[in-house]
Scaffold this motif. Structure first.
Motif, mmCIF file in Angstrom:
data_model
loop_
_atom_site.group_PDB
_atom_site.id
_atom_site.type_symbol
_atom_site.label_atom_id
_atom_site.label_comp_id
_atom_site.label_asym_id
_atom_site.label_seq_id
_atom_site.Cartn_x
_atom_site.Cartn_y
_atom_site.Cartn_z
ATOM 1 N N GLY A 1 0.833 -1.200 0.000
ATOM 2 C CA GLY A 1 0.000 0.000 0.000
ATOM 3 C C GLY A 1 0.867 1.251 0.000
ATOM 4 N N PHE A 2 1.720 1.366 -0.992
ATOM 5 C CA PHE A 2 2.734 2.414 -1.028
ATOM 6 C C PHE A 2 2.107 3.806 -1.063
ATOM 7 N N GLN A 3 2.657 4.715 -0.241
ATOM 8 C CA GLN A 3 2.293 6.131 -0.253
ATOM 9 C C GLN A 3 3.555 6.943 -0.503
ATOM 10 N N GLN A 4 3.482 7.840 -1.473
ATOM 11 C CA GLN A 4 4.670 8.548 -1.932
ATOM 12 C C GLN A 4 5.320 9.380 -0.829
ATOM 13 N N ASP A 5 4.521 10.048 -0.033
ATOM 14 C CA ASP A 5 5.073 10.927 0.996
ATOM 15 C C ASP A 5 5.369 10.212 2.310
ATOM 16 N N ARG A 6 5.184 8.900 2.335
ATOM 17 C CA ARG A 6 5.385 8.168 3.577
ATOM 18 C C ARG A 6 6.399 7.043 3.471
ATOM 19 N N ASP A 7 6.386 6.281 2.409
ATOM 20 C CA ASP A 7 7.135 5.031 2.336
ATOM 21 C C ASP A 7 8.355 5.152 1.427
ATOM 22 N N THR A 8 9.285 4.224 1.647
ATOM 23 C CA THR A 8 10.490 4.104 0.829
ATOM 24 C C THR A 8 10.656 2.647 0.430
ATOM 25 N N VAL A 9 10.829 2.400 -0.871
ATOM 26 C CA VAL A 9 10.952 1.043 -1.400
ATOM 27 C C VAL A 9 12.184 0.978 -2.293
ATOM 28 N N GLU A 10 13.031 -0.027 -2.042
ATOM 29 C CA GLU A 10 14.218 -0.256 -2.858
ATOM 30 C C GLU A 10 14.224 -1.713 -3.296
ATOM 31 N N VAL A 11 14.259 -1.931 -4.615
ATOM 32 C CA VAL A 11 14.316 -3.274 -5.191
ATOM 33 C C VAL A 11 15.579 -3.353 -6.041
ATOM 34 N N LEU A 12 16.515 -4.214 -5.661
ATOM 35 C CA LEU A 12 17.807 -4.323 -6.326
ATOM 36 C C LEU A 12 18.039 -5.743 -6.797
ATOM 37 N N ASN A 13 18.858 -5.853 -7.854
ATOM 38 C CA ASN A 13 19.263 -7.149 -8.399
ATOM 39 C C ASN A 13 20.736 -7.370 -8.053
ATOM 40 N N VAL A 14 20.994 -8.358 -7.194
ATOM 41 C CA VAL A 14 22.349 -8.664 -6.729
ATOM 42 C C VAL A 14 22.555 -10.163 -6.836
ATOM 43 N N ARG A 15 23.735 -10.566 -7.238
ATOM 44 C CA ARG A 15 24.036 -11.995 -7.335
ATOM 45 C C ARG A 15 24.231 -12.569 -5.935
ATOM 46 N N PHE A 16 23.517 -13.649 -5.648
ATOM 47 C CA PHE A 16 23.592 -14.263 -4.330
ATOM 48 C C PHE A 16 24.820 -15.155 -4.223
ATOM 49 N N ASN A 17 25.354 -15.248 -3.021
ATOM 50 C CA ASN A 17 26.468 -16.152 -2.727
ATOM 51 C C ASN A 17 25.872 -17.468 -2.259
ATOM 52 N N ARG A 18 25.710 -18.398 -3.174
ATOM 53 C CA ARG A 18 25.079 -19.671 -2.843
ATOM 54 C C ARG A 18 25.925 -20.522 -1.907
ATOM 55 N N ASP A 19 27.257 -20.410 -1.997
ATOM 56 C CA ASP A 19 28.128 -21.180 -1.106
ATOM 57 C C ASP A 19 27.922 -20.760 0.337
ATOM 58 N N ALA A 20 27.756 -19.456 0.536
ATOM 59 C CA ALA A 20 27.540 -18.962 1.902
ATOM 60 C C ALA A 20 26.253 -19.523 2.486
ATOM 61 N N ASN A 21 25.239 -19.700 1.597
ATOM 62 C CA ASN A 21 23.995 -20.273 2.093
ATOM 63 C C ASN A 21 24.185 -21.711 2.535
ATOM 64 N N ALA A 22 25.016 -22.450 1.782
ATOM 65 C CA ALA A 22 25.266 -23.839 2.158
ATOM 66 C C ALA A 22 26.006 -23.930 3.471
ATOM 67 N N VAL A 23 26.996 -23.010 3.643
ATOM 68 C CA VAL A 23 27.747 -23.025 4.897
ATOM 69 C C VAL A 23 26.865 -22.627 6.060
ATOM 70 N N GLY A 24 25.897 -21.765 5.777
ATOM 71 C CA GLY A 24 25.024 -21.297 6.840
ATOM 72 C C GLY A 24 24.145 -22.364 7.427
ATOM 73 N N GLY A 25 24.091 -23.557 6.775
ATOM 74 C CA GLY A 25 23.348 -24.666 7.361
ATOM 75 C C GLY A 25 21.900 -24.704 6.943
ATOM 76 N N THR A 26 21.583 -24.167 5.735
ATOM 77 C CA THR A 26 20.189 -24.194 5.305
ATOM 78 C C THR A 26 19.726 -25.612 4.984
ATOM 79 N N GLU A 27 20.663 -26.504 4.673
ATOM 80 C CA GLU A 27 20.289 -27.864 4.329
ATOM 81 C C GLU A 27 20.311 -28.799 5.530
#
Length: 543
Positions: free
Chosen positions: A389-415
């Motif tokens: 429910g975005f309002q121009q004078d109230r909210d801030t939205v940032e959508v970025l495209n960044v390459r994920f570090n998949r190895d870090a996810n594996a080390v983090g114990g997601t599996e």
């Protein structure tokens, strides 16, 4: 017996003492492990109530163990549920409080009004404490009520107040739970308002203070903030992952809430909207006739009892009055607006999405990575704004495209499998018992069994060593006629020991023995090695 004599009395005493101690330790460990594990039945009991519970357990034949100062009771882990049901059927435990059963055995006569009111308050406090203790996540509760008495010639009595102390099993109470408890207490006490109930937990934290109209003014503000952030985060993540795929998006939401409670009252007047409210009309008419002398004097007007109007002329006056009053009302509009706390003042949403990975054709090379197009990112930005429910004078939205570090996810114990380290207290105690048993076994091997074997082997080797010497007989005396020896004086000749052969006279041999006798002794040793060793040891002992 001959074997035991070799050790001596002191060594035998040490060996027997150590063996008994080790056996006692092992027996204690095995008995403890073989017994049923115990679990907590009740804790923090009132001592009087604990005595009643133990008496009920003794009557039912249930084994228990009291720990600490007697306020903690332990029973077999498998019978905890049955024991609690049995005690509940007898009305135990009561958490050290009294309820309306206080009036069961109360005398009907002889109680003053003060005593009756006091007992009523005690019973009400006990019943509320029991009800709150039965709620999920609460172990214990105490309720204190202040119910002022209305004095004589007093227009209004002071409002009652309440204080509640709860013991939490784990975690914290949410804002809804705090409001539920306050309304529960307020609904059970006459003329008590929910905002007059003070709620405190067993960790000295104020959950709700008296005089607060809403839990958001107290400890519930942070809970409300977390609920809003988590709700928006899940909503945005569900939409974005539906486009980019599971695990390819990270969403963070930060909300700033307005915790002020505002009441606005406004009255508007419309001068053009006049309305006739009332109209009043008054009318009056007056008429009068008067006699005016015309200057004529007559005898009749001067005679007593005569006509006084003789010699006069009649004249008359008449008047009429009309009044009209009209009242007009100007239309107005009265507006009362109440703004509850918890409104969103500002939202900050950060969304990070991964690019597109294309697997290699051979299946061995790493996947090819490509960033997402500007059109895709613009669509994702619009979806995120629509979701919050975005309002121009109230909210801030940032959508970025960044390459994920998949190895870090594996080390983090997601599996990692969930629950692989979820040990209970009983499992930990069992593991500690097995560890103690293993340590005791290792100590027994190194400090008891190993020295004992060394001692036995050392004594036997020392005895056999006495046989060595020039020619293979060394210190063996010539008078040992208990057996036969064969020796031809040549290197490599076997030494044979046998039982006493009466056909062989050692004194006449003079260092030579018939070959048949030697062969006969050798065959005996081959057939009876244990007996031969016993005979040799007996010789050594005699020497």
């Amino acid at each position: 017996m001959e074997f035991l004599k070799q050790f001596g009395l002191s060594r035998l005493a040490v060996i027997i003492g150590v063996s008994i101690g080790v056996a006692a330790v092992l027996a204690a460990v095995f008995l403890n492990m073989g017994g049923k594990p115990q679990a907590l039945l009740y804790s923090n009991l009132d001592l009087k109530e604990a005595s009643e519970i133990t008496a009920a357990l003794d009557q039912a034949g249930i084994k228990y163990e009291a720990k600490g100062d007697g306020s903690t009771l332990m029973v077999d882990r498998d019978s905890v549920g049955e024991t609690r049901l049995m005690l509940a059927s007898k009305g135990l435990p009561t958490a050290g409080s009294v309820g309306y059963e206080l009036f069961d055995n109360a005398p009907a006569l002889g109680q003053t009004e003060f005593v009756q009111n006091l007992n009523n308050q005690r019973a009400l406090e006990g019943e509320l404490a029991r009800t709150i203790s039965s709620l999920k996540g609460i172990n214990s509760a105490r309720v204190h009520l202040v119910m002022p008495k209305r004095e004589l010639f007093q227009d209004e009595a002071a409002a009652p107040t309440a204080s509640v102390v709860v013991g939490l099993s784990n975690g914290e109470l949410s804002g809804d739970q705090v409001r539920a408890i306050r309304n529960l207490v307020a609904g059970a006490v006459p003329n008590l308002k929910a905002n007059a109930v003070t709620l405190v937990d067993d960790k000295n934290r104020l959950l709700a203070a008296g005089g607060e109209d809403d839990a958001l003014l107290g400890a519930g503000g942070a809970e409300r903030k977390t609920e809003i952030e988590e709700s928006l985060r899940k909503r945005v993540k569900e939409i974005v992952e539906g486009v980019v795929g599971p695990g390819a998006a990270r969403v963070t939401v930060t909300a700033e809430l307005d915790l002020n409670s505002i009441t606005r009252k406004q009255t508007q007047y419309d001068p053009d909207g006049q309305v006739v409210r009332s109209t009043r009309t008054n009318s009056s008419a007056d008429r009068a006739n008067e006699a005016a002398p015309d200057g004529t004097v007559t005898a009749q007007s001067n005679i007593p009892g005569g006509d006084p109007n003789a010699g006069t002329t009649a004249t008359g006056t008449q008047s009429e009055t009309t009044d009209e009053l009209t009242n007009y009302e100007i239309s107005n509009t009265q507006t009362t607006e109440v703004v509850a706390p918890g409104a969103i003042k500002k939202l900050a949403v950060a969304v990070v999405v991964d690019g597109v990975s294309t697997p290699a054709a051979d299946g061995k090379s790493p996947a090819a990575y490509a960033p997402r197009s500007a059109e895709d990112m613009q669509r994702l930005d619009q979806l995120v704004k629509a979701a919050i429910g975005f309002q121009q004078d109230r909210d801030t939205v940032e959508v970025l495209n960044v390459r994920f570090n998949r190895d870090a996810n594996a080390v983090g114990g997601t599996e990692a499998k969930a629950g692989m380290f979820d040990f209970t207290k009983d499992d930990i105690m069992s593991a500690i018992q097995w560890l103690i048993l293993a340590i005791v076994a290792i100590l027994v091997l190194f400090f008891v069994a190993r020295p004992l074997l060394k001692f036995v082997n050392g004594g036997a080797a020392g005895g056999v060593a006495g046989l060595s010497g020039p020619g293979g007989m060394g210190a063996l005396p010539a008078g040992a006629a208990a057996g036969a020896l064969g020796y031809n004086g040549e290197p490599g000749t076997d030494l044979a020991i046998s039982a006493v052969d009466p056909r062989i006279d050692i004194a006449k041999i003079e260092g030579q023995v018939k070959a048949s006798s030697v062969k006969r002794v050798s065959e005996f040793v081959d057939r009876h090695p244990d007996e031969s060793i016993s005979i040799l040891r007996a010789w050594l002992h005699d020497n």
